[in-house]
Design a protein around this motif. Sequence first.
Motif, PDB file in Angstrom:
ATOM      1  N   GLY A  11      16.958  53.745  14.315  1.00  0.00           N
ATOM      2  CA  GLY A  11      16.817  53.335  12.935  1.00  0.00           C
ATOM      3  C   GLY A  11      16.185  54.394  12.051  1.00  0.00           C
ATOM      4  O   GLY A  11      15.660  55.406  12.525  1.00  0.00           O
ATOM      5  N   ILE A  12      16.235  54.123  10.750  1.00  0.00           N
ATOM      6  CA  ILE A  12      15.646  54.981   9.716  1.00  0.00           C
ATOM      7  C   ILE A  12      14.524  54.184   9.055  1.00  0.00           C
ATOM      8  O   ILE A  12      14.763  53.099   8.513  1.00  0.00           O
ATOM      9  N   LEU A  13      13.323  54.717   9.075  1.00  0.00           N
ATOM     10  CA  LEU A  13      12.184  54.081   8.422  1.00  0.00           C
ATOM     11  C   LEU A  13      11.895  54.795   7.105  1.00  0.00           C
ATOM     12  O   LEU A  13      11.825  56.031   7.068  1.00  0.00           O
ATOM     13  N   GLU A  14      11.718  54.022   6.046  1.00  0.00           N
ATOM     14  CA  GLU A  14      11.463  54.609   4.728  1.00  0.00           C
ATOM     15  C   GLU A  14       9.976  54.923   4.567  1.00  0.00           C
ATOM     16  O   GLU A  14       9.282  54.373   3.705  1.00  0.00           O
ATOM     17  N   GLN A  28       6.470  45.824   7.598  1.00  0.00           N
ATOM     18  CA  GLN A  28       6.739  45.791   6.160  1.00  0.00           C
ATOM     19  C   GLN A  28       7.375  47.076   5.649  1.00  0.00           C
ATOM     20  O   GLN A  28       7.658  47.205   4.455  1.00  0.00           O
ATOM     21  N   ILE A  29       7.611  48.030   6.519  1.00  0.00           N
ATOM     22  CA  ILE A  29       8.246  49.279   6.109  1.00  0.00           C
ATOM     23  C   ILE A  29       9.765  49.091   6.151  1.00  0.00           C
ATOM     24  O   ILE A  29      10.310  48.688   7.183  1.00  0.00           O
ATOM     25  N   PRO A  30      10.468  49.333   5.051  1.00  0.00           N
ATOM     26  CA  PRO A  30      11.926  49.162   5.060  1.00  0.00           C
ATOM     27  C   PRO A  30      12.585  49.969   6.172  1.00  0.00           C
ATOM     28  O   PRO A  30      12.249  51.150   6.386  1.00  0.00           O
ATOM     29  N   CYS A  31      13.491  49.319   6.889  1.00  0.00           N
ATOM     30  CA  CYS A  31      14.141  49.937   8.041  1.00  0.00           C
ATOM     31  C   CYS A  31      15.645  49.713   7.954  1.00  0.00           C
ATOM     32  O   CYS A  31      16.096  48.612   7.620  1.00  0.00           O
ATOM     33  N   HIS A  32      16.405  50.746   8.271  1.00  0.00           N
ATOM     34  CA  HIS A  32      17.864  50.678   8.277  1.00  0.00           C
ATOM     35  C   HIS A  32      18.348  51.082   9.665  1.00  0.00           C
ATOM     36  O   HIS A  32      18.225  52.246  10.060  1.00  0.00           O
ATOM     37  N   PHE A  33      18.861  50.130  10.414  1.00  0.00           N
ATOM     38  CA  PHE A  33      19.334  50.429  11.752  1.00  0.00           C
ATOM     39  C   PHE A  33      20.756  50.973  11.713  1.00  0.00           C
ATOM     40  O   PHE A  33      21.590  50.548  10.901  1.00  0.00           O
ATOM     41  N   LEU A  34      21.032  51.915  12.589  1.00  0.00           N
ATOM     42  CA  LEU A  34      22.376  52.438  12.726  1.00  0.00           C
ATOM     43  C   LEU A  34      23.277  51.370  13.339  1.00  0.00           C
ATOM     44  O   LEU A  34      22.793  50.418  13.943  1.00  0.00           O
ATOM     45  N   PHE A  43      24.504  52.985  24.295  1.00  0.00           N
ATOM     46  CA  PHE A  43      23.412  53.058  23.323  1.00  0.00           C
ATOM     47  C   PHE A  43      23.423  54.391  22.592  1.00  0.00           C
ATOM     48  O   PHE A  43      24.104  55.341  22.992  1.00  0.00           O
ATOM     49  N   ARG A  44      22.642  54.421  21.505  1.00  0.00           N
ATOM     50  CA  ARG A  44      22.338  55.648  20.775  1.00  0.00           C
ATOM     51  C   ARG A  44      20.833  55.843  20.796  1.00  0.00           C
ATOM     52  O   ARG A  44      20.083  54.887  20.610  1.00  0.00           O
ATOM     53  N   ALA A  45      20.383  57.087  20.995  1.00  0.00           N
ATOM     54  CA  ALA A  45      18.949  57.356  21.120  1.00  0.00           C
ATOM     55  C   ALA A  45      18.667  58.799  20.719  1.00  0.00           C
ATOM     56  O   ALA A  45      19.565  59.560  20.369  1.00  0.00           O
ATOM     57  N   ASP A  46      17.393  59.174  20.775  1.00  0.00           N
ATOM     58  CA  ASP A  46      16.935  60.551  20.514  1.00  0.00           C
ATOM     59  C   ASP A  46      17.382  61.081  19.149  1.00  0.00           C
ATOM     60  O   ASP A  46      17.996  62.143  19.053  1.00  0.00           O
ATOM     61  N   PRO A  47      17.082  60.385  18.055  1.00  0.00           N
ATOM     62  CA  PRO A  47      17.564  60.849  16.754  1.00  0.00           C
ATOM     63  C   PRO A  47      16.717  61.999  16.185  1.00  0.00           C
ATOM     64  O   PRO A  47      15.494  61.994  16.252  1.00  0.00           O
ATOM     65  N   PHE A  48      17.410  62.975  15.624  1.00  0.00           N
ATOM     66  CA  PHE A  48      16.802  64.051  14.834  1.00  0.00           C
ATOM     67  C   PHE A  48      17.628  64.195  13.567  1.00  0.00           C
ATOM     68  O   PHE A  48      18.828  63.894  13.567  1.00  0.00           O
ATOM     69  N   GLY A  49      17.008  64.675  12.493  1.00  0.00           N
ATOM     70  CA  GLY A  49      17.756  64.740  11.250  1.00  0.00           C
ATOM     71  C   GLY A  49      17.327  65.856  10.322  1.00  0.00           C
ATOM     72  O   GLY A  49      16.244  66.451  10.482  1.00  0.00           O
ATOM     73  N   VAL A  50      18.192  66.140   9.359  1.00  0.00           N
ATOM     74  CA  VAL A  50      17.899  67.075   8.262  1.00  0.00           C
ATOM     75  C   VAL A  50      18.552  66.541   7.008  1.00  0.00           C
ATOM     76  O   VAL A  50      19.575  65.839   7.059  1.00  0.00           O
ATOM     77  N   THR A 273      11.613  58.686   8.388  1.00  0.00           N
ATOM     78  CA  THR A 273      11.377  58.975   9.799  1.00  0.00           C
ATOM     79  C   THR A 273      12.425  58.253  10.630  1.00  0.00           C
ATOM     80  O   THR A 273      12.735  57.084  10.380  1.00  0.00           O
ATOM     81  N   LEU A 274      12.958  58.945  11.608  1.00  0.00           N
ATOM     82  CA  LEU A 274      13.920  58.356  12.538  1.00  0.00           C
ATOM     83  C   LEU A 274      13.197  57.922  13.800  1.00  0.00           C
ATOM     84  O   LEU A 274      12.256  58.590  14.245  1.00  0.00           O
ATOM     85  N   PHE A 275      13.649  56.831  14.391  1.00  0.00           N
ATOM     86  CA  PHE A 275      13.012  56.375  15.620  1.00  0.00           C
ATOM     87  C   PHE A 275      14.009  55.632  16.481  1.00  0.00           C
ATOM     88  O   PHE A 275      15.100  55.264  16.036  1.00  0.00           O
ATOM     89  N   ASP A 276      13.648  55.441  17.754  1.00  0.00           N
ATOM     90  CA  ASP A 276      14.449  54.602  18.636  1.00  0.00           C
ATOM     91  C   ASP A 276      13.527  53.653  19.401  1.00  0.00           C
ATOM     92  O   ASP A 276      12.379  53.983  19.697  1.00  0.00           O
ATOM     93  N   ILE A 277      14.027  52.475  19.669  1.00  0.00           N
ATOM     94  CA  ILE A 277      13.284  51.447  20.387  1.00  0.00           C
ATOM     95  C   ILE A 277      14.239  50.814  21.394  1.00  0.00           C
ATOM     96  O   ILE A 277      15.454  50.910  21.254  1.00  0.00           O
ATOM     97  N   LYS A 278      13.680  50.177  22.424  1.00  0.00           N
ATOM     98  CA  LYS A 278      14.562  49.711  23.489  1.00  0.00           C
ATOM     99  C   LYS A 278      14.300  48.263  23.888  1.00  0.00           C
ATOM    100  O   LYS A 278      13.220  47.699  23.675  1.00  0.00           O
TER     101      LYS A 278
END
Length: 305
Positions: A11-14, A28-34, A43-50, A273-278
Amino acid sequence: MGLRKDIWRTGILEAPLATLIETPDWSQIPCHFLPDMPRAFQFRADPFGVWHEDRLHIFLEIYDYRDRIGAIELFVYDRAYTLLRNEVVLREPWHLSYPQVIQAEGTYWMLPEAHRSGTQTLYRAERFPDRWVPEATIDLGGEIAVDATLHFQDGLWWLIYTPVEAAKKAPSRLHVAYASTLHGPWTRHRQNPIRIDPSSARAGGTPVMIDGRLMLPVQDCSHTYGGAIRPLWFDELTKERITTRTGAALPIASTYAPYDEGMHTLSAVGAVTLFDIKRTELSPHGLVIEAGREVRKLRRRLGLS
């Protein structure tokens, strides 16, 4: 062949990473899941971004338990988090994951986890974001790195990693190497291992400077693989000496259930911030998938497919 399988969600955390480190409740932090995967046991994991041309480019591992060979997938979003593009951009005969992407020397670079290849290869963007070519091999004097993570500080490139033999047994040793350029030569730090601790000795995201100190998200694998993320603070980082200390494990919001059993990547991309949870998938279907994979491997060895 295990009955229990880790299934990750990205997901993407704002919020910037520095804010998340200090926030005890992320609910309470807005989150947008892929998007969800189309089939079970993927699954999808290990996100990095620019950010590039006002678009958020996310690179991550895509994985299927049927073949167990990860590839690197791309997602591109606009500022409103509308998905604009999605495709696989790097695939090799061996498993790829943990695709850290950095900008340096006028171009983009990717350093994916690829220990099954027997080395660590730095890729250059021949055409960003979808064409990556091998540019250099990072020579660590015979050591093969797992989840190697780059950071530039004080005129040097630093590589923070876990040796593969430690990762296979228990991710309990953290090493550092340094070089004046990305192409090396690389020198392993004389203080290695800088940490011997299963709760904080495997990198888990992007290094960031917070209040003048380097912080690296690290995986807490003391109870299970990818059980949590902790901040690892570098109080000293020089050729002569490294001192570190770790913080408490970061929380996983209850609102993310059933994906609340672990986290193993936390990547800063400016104000997000990008993150992954399981979650854990416990099903006889997992054994059927494993059995099918073994049958296919046997058929290939016998020349039947």
